[in-house]
Enzyme design. Structure first.
Site, PDB file in Angstrom:
ATOM      1  N   GLY A  44       0.818  -1.202   0.000  1.00 26.82           N
ATOM      2  CA  GLY A  44       0.000   0.000   0.000  1.00 26.82           C
ATOM      3  C   GLY A  44       0.844   1.241   0.000  1.00 26.82           C
ATOM      4  N   ASN A 118      -6.531  -5.349   6.925  1.00 29.07           N
ATOM      5  CA  ASN A 118      -6.230  -5.769   5.563  1.00 29.07           C
ATOM      6  C   ASN A 118      -7.324  -6.733   5.127  1.00 29.07           C
ATOM      7  OD1 ASN A 118      -5.089  -6.703   3.141  1.00 29.07           O
ATOM      8  ND2 ASN A 118      -3.824  -8.206   4.189  1.00 29.07           N
ATOM      9  N   GLY A 119      -8.041  -6.381   4.062  1.00 32.50           N
ATOM     10  CA  GLY A 119      -9.098  -7.253   3.563  1.00 32.50           C
ATOM     11  C   GLY A 119     -10.312  -6.475   3.126  1.00 32.50           C
ATOM     12  N   CYS A 450      -8.415 -19.723  -2.523  1.00 34.70           N
ATOM     13  CA  CYS A 450      -9.476 -19.020  -3.238  1.00 34.70           C
ATOM     14  C   CYS A 450      -8.977 -18.797  -4.656  1.00 34.70           C
ATOM     15  CB  CYS A 450      -9.788 -17.677  -2.574  1.00 34.70           C
ATOM     16  SG  CYS A 450     -10.962 -16.672  -3.521  1.00 34.70           S
TER      17      CYS A 450
END
Length: 476
Positions: A44, A118-119, A450
């Site tokens: 970030g 975070n997420g 995922c």
């Protein structure tokens, strides 16, 4: 990170989520967190912040910009105390502004409480509306702020019960750090979408970070990963581990290995550098091409290119040279300077490319616009053939768990065949790594990951809207 605005960033690559780091039990906690954030800057670049506590008071500093721009020696000295948590931010959607910087902090009945997240919480809009109906007033558009509002509603029941109830209301991806004036709490969602690890310093201080590269920089020993569904409470009594929720299917974000994490980090128990080299080696097995040399577009695909070259026996060359000193320019090039934004960052080595058959190794293709310009520049430099291999499958679906993939209608692979993408980019051939090959490169079973951005099979329904009954854990 943010889910309430619909404005999309025009990234040519999938953008990083956020990075978090926390230290408990060291007199220079804030300075150690600063260096931890420095190591996590790749996650970030919009803003950075640190909150520090000494058991009695809590101080915070955050601002827009890179870590070294936001903090000075004077500011870090002011952030005194034995515990600190920090955050570097990239908003996956929504506003990039000072009000949405993290950690987010509020005070309730004299107790400061901060969160660094975070997420992405996929039911955040529904939860926010529910809380607003109950009288909550929000200061930001961040889904992270929901955690504070839910926590303070249940703190009278004790910290552990407040945590259990809060995260029973939230669905989605979250690796986060909570902090009071004397306690640091690490929480990872039951699916374990994004990484979070635990380390220790020589004096026994605890360190929590998004990636192991942050531990390396501050010379902390890696202890273990924070487990999916784990709550780790760290205070003067030590570290207490809780698992308040039932087991869920592991859903590790495989793009951490493909693109996001630093190559020197170990993520989900496997080294990122090794995984990317294996992706390249498996690509060489799946896509056999006759060529004079292999090359990446720096720094994208560097490590997969090493693997492809080694496995195929085709030499590795750097056919594009990167300008490492590119900053933001407000001076617009003239109309005749076509593809300026591409060429200012990467320039072809013409004598190397002239008359050669080239294999480009890329880590991913999102919109394809930048890739098309770069391939044109290789053709103009004299390349006889240009082939491309990509170290992941075609990205066809958006991400709802904290990665800034654009919507499917902006993804070049969505609705287009591989042949159509090849022709659009101007390639002689295009090969993507298979899903099986990608999973093989990570060393973990397929059902641990995922893969929704490739398959459209989301571990948690991104469109779920909870009824009032579903909010019963929130105390109504």
């Amino acid at each position: 990170m943010d889910t309430f605005a619909t404005d999309q960033h025009c990234s040519v690559k999938p953008r990083h989520e956020c990075g978090i780091c926390g230290v408990y039990g060291h007199n220079d906690a804030a300075k150690l967190v600063y260096f931890g954030l420095y190591a996590l800057q790749h996650r970030g670049q919009e803003s950075a912040g640190i909150v520090a506590g000494d058991g009695k008071k809590v101080l915070i500093h955050k601002d827009m910009g890179l870590v070294h721009d936001v903090f000075s020696e004077r500011i870090l000295q002011r952030l005194s105390g034995h515990l600190a948590t920090g955050h570097v931010r990239y908003s996956t959607t929504g506003q990039s502004s000072i009000i949405n910087t993290q950690p987010f902090m509020a005070t309730h009945k004299g107790m400061p409480l901060s969160v660094a997240h975070n997420g992405n919480m996929i039911n955040s809009i529904a939860v926010r509306r529910h809380l607003e109906q109950q009288g909550s007033i929000f200061q930001t558009t961040m889904d992270s702020e929901l955690v504070i509002h839910l926590m303070v509603r249940h703190l009278d029941q004790g910290l552990q019960e407040a945590i259990k109830t809060t995260f029973s209301c939230i669905q989605g991806a979250y690796s986060l750090l909570l902090m009071t004036q004397d306690t640091m709490i690490a929480v990872r969602d039951p699916n374990g979408f994004h990484p979070l690890c635990l380390g220790a310093l020589d004096n026994g201080a605890h360190v929590v970070a998004s990636e192991t590269c942050a531990l390396d920089l501050i010379e902390a020993e890696y202890i273990r990963d924070i487990e999916p569904g784990e709550v780790l409470i760290i205070n003067e009594q030590g570290a207490t581990s809780l698992f308040p929720w039932g087991p869920s299917r592991k859903s590790y974000c495989i793009f951490e290995h493909v693109y996001f994490a630093r190559p020197d980090s170990n993520v989900f128990g496997f080294n990122v550098y090794a995984a990317r080299k294996r992706m390249g080696a498996i690509l060489a097995r799946e896509a056999k091409i006759k060529a004079d040399f292999v090359m990446p577009f720096p720094d994208s695909g560097n490590y997969a290119a090493l693997g492809y070259s080694s496995a195929s026996g085709i030499p590795l060359e750097m056919g594009m040279i990167r300008n490492h000193y590119v900053g933001r320019t407000f001076i617009q090039p003239t109309q005749s300077m076509r593809d300026f934004s591409v060429r200012v960052k990467l320039n072809p080595v013409r004598s190397l490319l002239q008359g050669k058959r080239v294999v480009i190794v890329e880590d991913s293709i999102v919109r394809g616009t930048t890739g098309r310009s770069r391939i044109t520049s290789l053709r103009n430099a004299g390349a006889a053939e240009v082939h491309m291999v990509v170290s992941c499958p075609p990205t066809r679906y958006g991400c709802h768990y904290g990665i800034d993939f654009p919507s499917s209608d902006q993804l070049i692979a969505a609705g287009n065949t591989v042949a159509a993408v090849r022709d659009y980019l101007g390639l002689d051939s295009l090969h993507y790594l298979s899903e099986e090959g990608l999973v093989e490169a990570t060393g973990l079973p397929r059902d641990h990951f995922c893969l929704a951005c490739f398959t459209g099979e989301y571990p948690i329904d991104p469109d779920r809207h909870f009824t009032k009954d579903a909010f019963s854990p929130c105390g109504d």
